[in-house]
Scaffold this motif. Structure first.
Motif, mmCIF file in Angstrom:
data_model
loop_
_atom_site.group_PDB
_atom_site.id
_atom_site.type_symbol
_atom_site.label_atom_id
_atom_site.label_comp_id
_atom_site.label_asym_id
_atom_site.label_seq_id
_atom_site.Cartn_x
_atom_site.Cartn_y
_atom_site.Cartn_z
ATOM 1 N N LYS A 191 0.849 -1.196 0.000
ATOM 2 C CA LYS A 191 0.000 0.000 0.000
ATOM 3 C C LYS A 191 0.882 1.242 0.000
ATOM 4 C CE LYS A 191 -3.648 -2.357 2.605
ATOM 5 N NZ LYS A 191 -4.403 -2.440 3.871
ATOM 6 N N PRO A 192 0.663 2.149 -0.967
ATOM 7 C CA PRO A 192 1.562 3.293 -1.125
ATOM 8 C C PRO A 192 1.083 4.537 -0.369
ATOM 9 C CG PRO A 192 0.087 3.198 -2.980
ATOM 10 C CD PRO A 192 -0.321 2.078 -2.050
ATOM 11 N N SER A 193 1.958 5.540 -0.316
ATOM 12 C CA SER A 193 1.551 6.866 0.160
ATOM 13 C C SER A 193 0.712 7.523 -0.933
ATOM 14 C CB SER A 193 2.790 7.721 0.439
ATOM 15 O OG SER A 193 3.471 7.981 -0.786
ATOM 16 N N GLN A 194 0.069 8.647 -0.604
ATOM 17 C CA GLN A 194 -0.769 9.321 -1.590
ATOM 18 C C GLN A 194 0.051 9.770 -2.794
ATOM 19 O OE1 GLN A 194 -4.365 9.725 -1.181
ATOM 20 N NE2 GLN A 194 -3.921 9.829 -3.367
ATOM 21 N N GLU A 195 1.234 10.288 -2.532
ATOM 22 C CA GLU A 195 2.100 10.772 -3.617
ATOM 23 C C GLU A 195 2.487 9.631 -4.557
ATOM 24 O OE1 GLU A 195 6.455 12.999 -4.182
ATOM 25 O OE2 GLU A 195 5.689 12.553 -2.172
ATOM 26 N N VAL A 196 2.844 8.481 -3.977
ATOM 27 C CA VAL A 196 3.235 7.330 -4.787
ATOM 28 C C VAL A 196 2.024 6.764 -5.536
ATOM 29 C CG1 VAL A 196 4.121 4.961 -4.683
ATOM 30 C CG2 VAL A 196 5.188 6.756 -3.310
ATOM 31 N N ALA A 197 0.873 6.724 -4.876
ATOM 32 C CA ALA A 197 -0.344 6.234 -5.535
ATOM 33 C C ALA A 197 -0.681 7.082 -6.763
ATOM 34 C CB ALA A 197 -1.508 6.233 -4.552
ATOM 35 N N ASN A 198 -0.520 8.385 -6.631
ATOM 36 C CA ASN A 198 -0.756 9.278 -7.775
ATOM 37 C C ASN A 198 0.136 8.893 -8.956
ATOM 38 O OD1 ASN A 198 -2.606 10.771 -6.324
ATOM 39 N ND2 ASN A 198 -1.138 12.322 -5.679
ATOM 40 N N LYS A 199 1.411 8.584 -8.671
ATOM 41 C CA LYS A 199 2.357 8.211 -9.728
ATOM 42 C C LYS A 199 1.977 6.876 -10.368
ATOM 43 C CE LYS A 199 6.291 10.723 -7.763
ATOM 44 N NZ LYS A 199 7.573 10.616 -7.032
ATOM 45 N N TYR A 200 1.514 5.937 -9.538
ATOM 46 C CA TYR A 200 1.116 4.640 -10.073
ATOM 47 C C TYR A 200 -0.016 4.790 -11.087
ATOM 48 C CZ TYR A 200 3.736 2.170 -6.369
ATOM 49 O OH TYR A 200 4.701 1.673 -5.550
ATOM 50 N N VAL A 201 -1.021 5.587 -10.716
ATOM 51 C CA VAL A 201 -2.184 5.744 -11.588
ATOM 52 C C VAL A 201 -1.794 6.476 -12.872
ATOM 53 C CG1 VAL A 201 -4.470 6.781 -11.793
ATOM 54 C CG2 VAL A 201 -3.820 5.626 -9.672
ATOM 55 N N GLU A 202 -0.929 7.476 -12.733
ATOM 56 C CA GLU A 202 -0.462 8.221 -13.918
ATOM 57 C C GLU A 202 0.341 7.324 -14.849
ATOM 58 O OE1 GLU A 202 1.707 11.571 -12.444
ATOM 59 O OE2 GLU A 202 -0.055 12.442 -11.439
ATOM 60 N N ALA A 203 1.124 6.402 -14.274
ATOM 61 C CA ALA A 203 1.984 5.535 -15.086
ATOM 62 C C ALA A 203 1.171 4.618 -15.987
ATOM 63 C CB ALA A 203 2.890 4.706 -14.177
ATOM 64 N N GLY A 204 0.029 4.147 -15.506
ATOM 65 C CA GLY A 204 -0.853 3.337 -16.338
ATOM 66 C C GLY A 204 -0.558 1.854 -16.361
ATOM 67 N N ASP A 205 0.563 1.420 -15.789
ATOM 68 C CA ASP A 205 0.885 -0.021 -15.809
ATOM 69 C C ASP A 205 0.732 -0.664 -14.430
ATOM 70 O OD1 ASP A 205 3.029 1.358 -14.759
ATOM 71 O OD2 ASP A 205 4.572 0.226 -15.836
ATOM 72 N N TYR A 206 -0.032 -0.008 -13.554
ATOM 73 C CA TYR A 206 -0.303 -0.560 -12.226
ATOM 74 C C TYR A 206 -1.799 -0.852 -12.079
ATOM 75 C CZ TYR A 206 4.342 0.854 -10.558
ATOM 76 O OH TYR A 206 5.699 0.995 -10.369
ATOM 77 N N VAL A 207 -2.111 -1.969 -11.435
ATOM 78 C CA VAL A 207 -3.501 -2.298 -11.111
ATOM 79 C C VAL A 207 -3.582 -2.610 -9.622
ATOM 80 C CG1 VAL A 207 -4.177 -3.141 -13.382
ATOM 81 C CG2 VAL A 207 -3.088 -4.715 -11.768
ATOM 82 N N TRP A 208 -4.783 -2.480 -9.066
ATOM 83 C CA TRP A 208 -4.986 -2.846 -7.663
ATOM 84 C C TRP A 208 -4.888 -4.359 -7.499
ATOM 85 C CZ3 TRP A 208 -10.048 0.443 -7.185
ATOM 86 C CH2 TRP A 208 -9.711 1.786 -6.967
ATOM 87 N N ASN A 209 -4.290 -4.775 -6.403
ATOM 88 C CA ASN A 209 -4.246 -6.193 -6.057
ATOM 89 C C ASN A 209 -5.510 -6.518 -5.262
ATOM 90 O OD1 ASN A 209 -3.706 -8.784 -5.263
ATOM 91 N ND2 ASN A 209 -1.913 -8.286 -4.025
ATOM 92 N N ALA A 210 -6.452 -7.197 -5.910
ATOM 93 C CA ALA A 210 -7.745 -7.493 -5.279
ATOM 94 C C ALA A 210 -7.737 -8.832 -4.542
ATOM 95 C CB ALA A 210 -8.846 -7.495 -6.340
ATOM 96 N N GLY A 211 -6.590 -9.517 -4.518
ATOM 97 C CA GLY A 211 -6.497 -10.776 -3.790
ATOM 98 C C GLY A 211 -7.212 -11.926 -4.469
ATOM 99 N N MET A 212 -7.409 -11.865 -5.781
ATOM 100 C CA MET A 212 -8.047 -12.946 -6.531
ATOM 101 C C MET A 212 -6.979 -13.700 -7.324
ATOM 102 S SD MET A 212 -11.608 -11.278 -7.949
ATOM 103 C CE MET A 212 -11.184 -9.559 -8.173
ATOM 104 N N PHE A 213 -6.881 -15.005 -7.100
ATOM 105 C CA PHE A 213 -5.864 -15.820 -7.757
ATOM 106 C C PHE A 213 -6.495 -16.972 -8.516
ATOM 107 C CE2 PHE A 213 -3.775 -13.992 -4.024
ATOM 108 C CZ PHE A 213 -2.612 -13.488 -4.576
ATOM 109 N N VAL A 214 -5.933 -17.269 -9.690
ATOM 110 C CA VAL A 214 -6.317 -18.450 -10.461
ATOM 111 C C VAL A 214 -5.012 -19.156 -10.810
ATOM 112 C CG1 VAL A 214 -7.413 -19.314 -12.564
ATOM 113 C CG2 VAL A 214 -8.358 -17.294 -11.393
#
Length: 377
Positions: A191-214
């Motif tokens: 879980k990132p800080s707000q500043e880092v989260a902003n960068k993740y979303v801007e980068a476009g290659d990050y997704v939330w880890n929803a804890g679903m595995f196959v």
């Protein structure tokens, strides 16, 4: 099984078995969610279905009757009432919580002993997902990807820079037949800080880890053995006895000795470093209903001003007010000139807070536990 799958008996979809871990108390939803009645046993969306029932129904088109539920012994009766389809052999009961590594690992070990070619999919019982067709499309892609020898996590495309979720950084496309959106996983991040989260979303290659595995159960167990040999050994002992008369004796003896660890740390992260993890990004709507503010988001405000009201027979009067009211009593609740309030009224406990402070409810639960007021937990 769909008609299409029946025509192709070798389809990976025919090897799929769903696992529903139904654990956790959901302390941020106290006093509605408690140890004896955790959040997955409640209807938190006003749909008429509890979160557990909705999870089972959502998976049924792909899994049919191939569903294993992992839950606490204390919840056996409630789970069986909500899911009468689940027989004893498909119900894994924990005598005490041991985190997701043991819960999902035991499911994998049991399924492996029954059929080593099984592809399992783990989907928590306390998430809200819509629409079902987009979800099923994503799971199908995950199954096809898993069949190539990958542990597949389903990522959620971020709708905002959240600091409440872990993230997955995706890599190159995998070009899997039947899974056009499958990508390699570059890394899992906390879980990132707000500043880092902003960068993740801007980068476009990050997704939330929803804890679903196959994943193929054999691959899950291979990484579990390599990274958590003590946990693996204990789970194997239980799994060997599972479909025998020794199930109860072995489980009650071994389960309390197992180490506590999340499946992310036990399997997913080390497997990612080994290049064995893929991600399929999902575009469906997803919410883990982490607090009462989430309930406000998920339910349209009722006819009472701008107040979302949940509870059969709830009696709420509002004037120039907004927020969320969850009532388990027949008491009249009047809100006048108050904004973004959260009120949860139960026979033995009353919570009053705001949406802004909804995440802090967990601290109240911790304080009540420390003071010995466990009768309301």
């Amino acid at each position: 099984m769909s008609t299409e799958d029946a025509k192709y008996p070798e389809s990976p979809l025919n090897r799929f078995h769903a696992v529903i871990p139904a654990g956790g108390v959901g302390t941020r939803l106290w006093p509605l969610s408690r140890a004896a009645a955790p959040k997955f046993l409640h209807d938190l969306t006003g749909s008429g279905s509890t979160l557990l029932r909705a999870t089972y129904d959502r998976l049924e088109p792909l899994a049919g009757e191939r569903v294993l539920v992992v839950t606490g012994e204390a919840h056996r009766a409630a789970v069986c009432r909500q899911l009468p389809e689940i027989g004893d052999d498909e119900l894994v009961l924990e005598s005490e919580p041991k985190d997701s590594g043991a819960a999902i690992g035991l499911a994998a070990a049991i399924l492996y002993r029954r059929d080593p070619d099984t592809i399992m999919g783990s989907f928590a019982a306390d998430q809200v997902i819509s629409p079902d067709d987009l979800f099923l499309e994503t799971v199908r892609e995950a199954i096809y990807t898993a069949a190539t020898g990958k542990i597949v996590t389903i990522g959620i495309k971020p709708t905002h820079p959240s600091t409440g979720f872990g993230y997955i950084r995706s890599g190159a496309a995998l070009n899997v037949e039947g899974a056009p959106n499958a990508l390699a996983v570059a890394e899992f991040v906390e879980k990132p800080s707000q500043e880092v989260a902003n960068k993740y979303v801007e980068a476009g290659d990050y997704v939330w880890n929803a804890g679903m595995f196959v994943a193929p159960v054999a691959l899950m167990l291979k990484h579990l053995e390599a990274n958590q040999p003590e946990l693996f050994k204990g789970l194997q002992e239980i799994a060997e006895a599972w479909d025998t008369p020794q199930r109860t004796e072995v489980t009650s003896r071994v389960w309390p000795t197992l180490p506590k660890i999340a499946i992310d740390y036990a399997v997913a992260e080390p497997a990612a470093e080994a290049g064995d993890v893929a991600v399929v990004p999902g575009t469906f709507r997803w919410d883990d209903v982490g607090d009462f503010a989430a309930i406000g988001r998920l339910n349209n405000a009722g006819d009472v001003d701008e107040v979302t009201v949940l509870g059969e027979g709830a009696r709420v009067f509002a004037e120039n007010a907004s927020g969320v009211v969850v009532s388990d009593t027949k008491r009249v609740i009047a809100l006048i000139g108050i904004k973004d309030v959260v009120i949860v009224d139960t026979p033995d406990a009353l919570l009053v807070t705001t949406k802004e402070h909804a995440q802090l409810v967990k601290g109240t639960v911790d304080a009540l536990k420390a003071s010995g007021d466990t009768d309301v937990l």
